[in-house]
Write an enzyme that holds these catalytic residues in place. Structure first.
Site, PDB file in Angstrom:
ATOM      1  N   THR A  50       0.859  -1.190   0.000  1.00  0.00           N
ATOM      2  CA  THR A  50       0.000   0.000   0.000  1.00  0.00           C
ATOM      3  C   THR A  50       0.885   1.225   0.000  1.00  0.00           C
ATOM      4  OG1 THR A  50      -1.659  -1.179   1.272  1.00  0.00           O
ATOM      5  CG2 THR A  50      -1.769   1.235   1.352  1.00  0.00           C
TER       6      THR A  50
ATOM      7  N   ARG B  86     -13.171  -8.629  -1.146  1.00  0.00           N
ATOM      8  CA  ARG B  86     -12.300  -8.610   0.046  1.00  0.00           C
ATOM      9  C   ARG B  86     -11.790  -7.177   0.294  1.00  0.00           C
ATOM     10  NH1 ARG B  86      -6.803  -6.899   1.109  1.00  0.00           N
ATOM     11  NH2 ARG B  86      -6.078  -8.005   2.940  1.00  0.00           N
ATOM     12  N   VAL B  87     -11.867  -6.735   1.538  1.00  0.00           N
ATOM     13  CA  VAL B  87     -11.345  -5.419   1.911  1.00  0.00           C
ATOM     14  C   VAL B  87     -10.303  -5.622   2.998  1.00  0.00           C
ATOM     15  CG1 VAL B  87     -11.912  -3.156   2.874  1.00  0.00           C
ATOM     16  CG2 VAL B  87     -13.533  -4.289   1.344  1.00  0.00           C
ATOM     17  N   GLY B  88      -9.173  -4.935   2.860  1.00  0.00           N
ATOM     18  CA  GLY B  88      -8.114  -5.040   3.865  1.00  0.00           C
ATOM     19  C   GLY B  88      -8.189  -3.892   4.857  1.00  0.00           C
ATOM     20  N   ASP B  89      -7.049  -3.576   5.434  1.00  0.00           N
ATOM     21  CA  ASP B  89      -6.984  -2.520   6.452  1.00  0.00           C
ATOM     22  C   ASP B  89      -6.928  -1.110   5.851  1.00  0.00           C
ATOM     23  OD1 ASP B  89      -4.359  -3.439   5.462  1.00  0.00           O
ATOM     24  OD2 ASP B  89      -3.640  -1.722   6.605  1.00  0.00           O
TER      25      ASP B  89
ATOM     26  N   THR C  89       1.059  -0.849   6.218  1.00  0.00           N
ATOM     27  CA  THR C  89       1.046  -1.634   4.987  1.00  0.00           C
ATOM     28  C   THR C  89       1.417  -3.070   5.347  1.00  0.00           C
ATOM     29  OG1 THR C  89       2.043  -1.923   2.794  1.00  0.00           O
ATOM     30  CG2 THR C  89       3.431  -0.882   4.448  1.00  0.00           C
ATOM     31  N   GLY C  90       0.893  -4.007   4.583  1.00  0.00           N
ATOM     32  CA  GLY C  90       1.146  -5.413   4.876  1.00  0.00           C
ATOM     33  C   GLY C  90      -0.165  -6.180   4.815  1.00  0.00           C
TER      34      GLY C  90
ATOM     35  N   GLY D  49      -3.526  -7.099   5.543  1.00  0.00           N
ATOM     36  CA  GLY D  49      -4.594  -6.387   6.239  1.00  0.00           C
ATOM     37  C   GLY D  49      -5.280  -7.204   7.316  1.00  0.00           C
TER      38      GLY D  49
HETATM   39  N1  ASP Z   1      -2.661  -3.661   3.510  1.00  0.00           N
HETATM   40  C1  ASP Z   1      -3.029  -4.065   2.173  1.00  0.00           C
HETATM   41  C2  ASP Z   1      -4.201  -4.997   2.247  1.00  0.00           C
HETATM   42  O1  ASP Z   1      -4.248  -5.853   3.097  1.00  0.00           O
HETATM   43  C3  ASP Z   1      -1.922  -4.683   1.387  1.00  0.00           C
HETATM   44  C4  ASP Z   1      -0.524  -4.185   1.641  1.00  0.00           C
HETATM   45  O2  ASP Z   1      -0.323  -3.086   2.136  1.00  0.00           O
HETATM   46  O3  ASP Z   1       0.444  -4.925   1.357  1.00  0.00           O
HETATM   47  O4  ASP Z   1      -5.052  -4.896   1.395  1.00  0.00           O
END
Ligand code: ASP
Length: 292
Positions: A145, A172-175, A195-196, A198
């Protein structure tokens, strides 16, 4: 003035945001400039145009922006056909209601606001999708992200944009669009963004956790390191193997920090002295190396 942003892909956008701030552009708009530079770039495959698609081969984007002065926020999730999801999110920021729109509703709103529908899937992204689709089981690789934070004269703003996990399920929705896990900004304290993966970041309400730790007196660096270490340890204590997560933080005075539970997390910082540089965080942010 301090600008901090995630991953190497934010280098050019951070420089553009800096120039915008110097010209007197409002903080939110300077931050949109940063995020949009990444969204529009065809070479960055985890954000906006040319983002990596879901299991059906469709690019669905999540984005948000938050103003630390009044806690106003705008957010979109599962937004299709729009190159700059953060620009759409920004149109919602001062609404009394309807600050967070998803899917069809987010697209309808974007069109009403005059944004044009565009093809998001590039030939290269489609090729990667076809290759990945042939494999089983699916591993959710190929995400990241762009997160940006700006602190200037006691004000803070935060924003995020992502196409989420490559091959994610439709819807699908992440953080990233979530105020609390993905980003948080409070001009009385500071701002943070994550980021990472979610699904893990949400479990720790990670960005809000960092701002809370700063409110309790920790520096942005100590707050970032502690929040990442605590979430990593908590997941392990519950028998889970933590997935990747990395964070950036800034306080209202412009001090900054970053932390990660992966080997190396590159991020960009632009500071008052005029320099915009890349750094790498290692060892939960206990080691920060300046690259250039
Ligand atoms: N945080 C994002 C998600 O889970 C992906 C990412 O930042 O790598 O959608």
């Amino acid at each position: 003035m301090t600008i901090i942003a995630t991953w190497k892909m934010a280098l050019n956008g951070t420089k553009l945001a800096r120039e915008a701030l110097i010209k007197g552009t409002p903080l939110e708009e300077a931050l949109i400039t940063l995020i949009k530079d990444v969204e529009m770039n065809e070479d960055f495959h985890s954000v906006g145009y040319s983002g990596l698609p879901n299991e059906d081969g469709v690019v669905e984007c999540d984005a948000a922006i938050m103003n630390g002065d009044n806690l106003h926020f705008g957010a979109v999730a599962g937004l299709r056909s729009m190159k700059s999801a953060v620009s759409v999110a920004y149109t919602l920021i001062d609404n009394e209601y309807n600050n967070f729109l998803v899917g069809e509703g987010a697209l309808k709103h974007a069109k009403e606001m005059g944004f044009k529908e565009e093809e998001m899937l590039t030939d290269e992204a489609k090729k990667r999708w076809l290759e990945e689709r042939a494999k089983k089981p699916k591993v959710y690789k190929g995400h990241d992200t762009v997160c940006g934070l700006i602190a200037e004269e006691g004000r803070v703003v935060a924003a995020t944009s992502t196409s989420g996990l490559f091959m994610k399920k439709v819807g699908r929705v992440g953080d990233s669009p979530l105020v609390g896990p993905g980003l948080y900004a409070d001009s009385e304290v500071g701002a943070a963004a994550a980021t990472g993966v979610g699904e893990d970041i949400i479990k720790g309400t990670l960005s809000y956790a960092i701002v809370s730790l700063m409110a309790g007196g920790l520096s942005p660096q100590d707050a970032a390191t502690k929040a990442v270490m605590d979430l990593d340890a908590k997941l392990r204590a519950k028998g889970e193997e933590p997935r990747d997560f990395s964070v950036i933080a800034v306080n209202k005075d412009g001090a900054w920090g970053a932390a990660t539970n992966i080997a190396e997390f590159p991020f960009i910082v632009s500071e008052e002295n005029g320099e915009t540089a890349m750094y790498i965080a290692r060892d939960f942010g206990r080691e920060i190396e300046k690259i250039k």
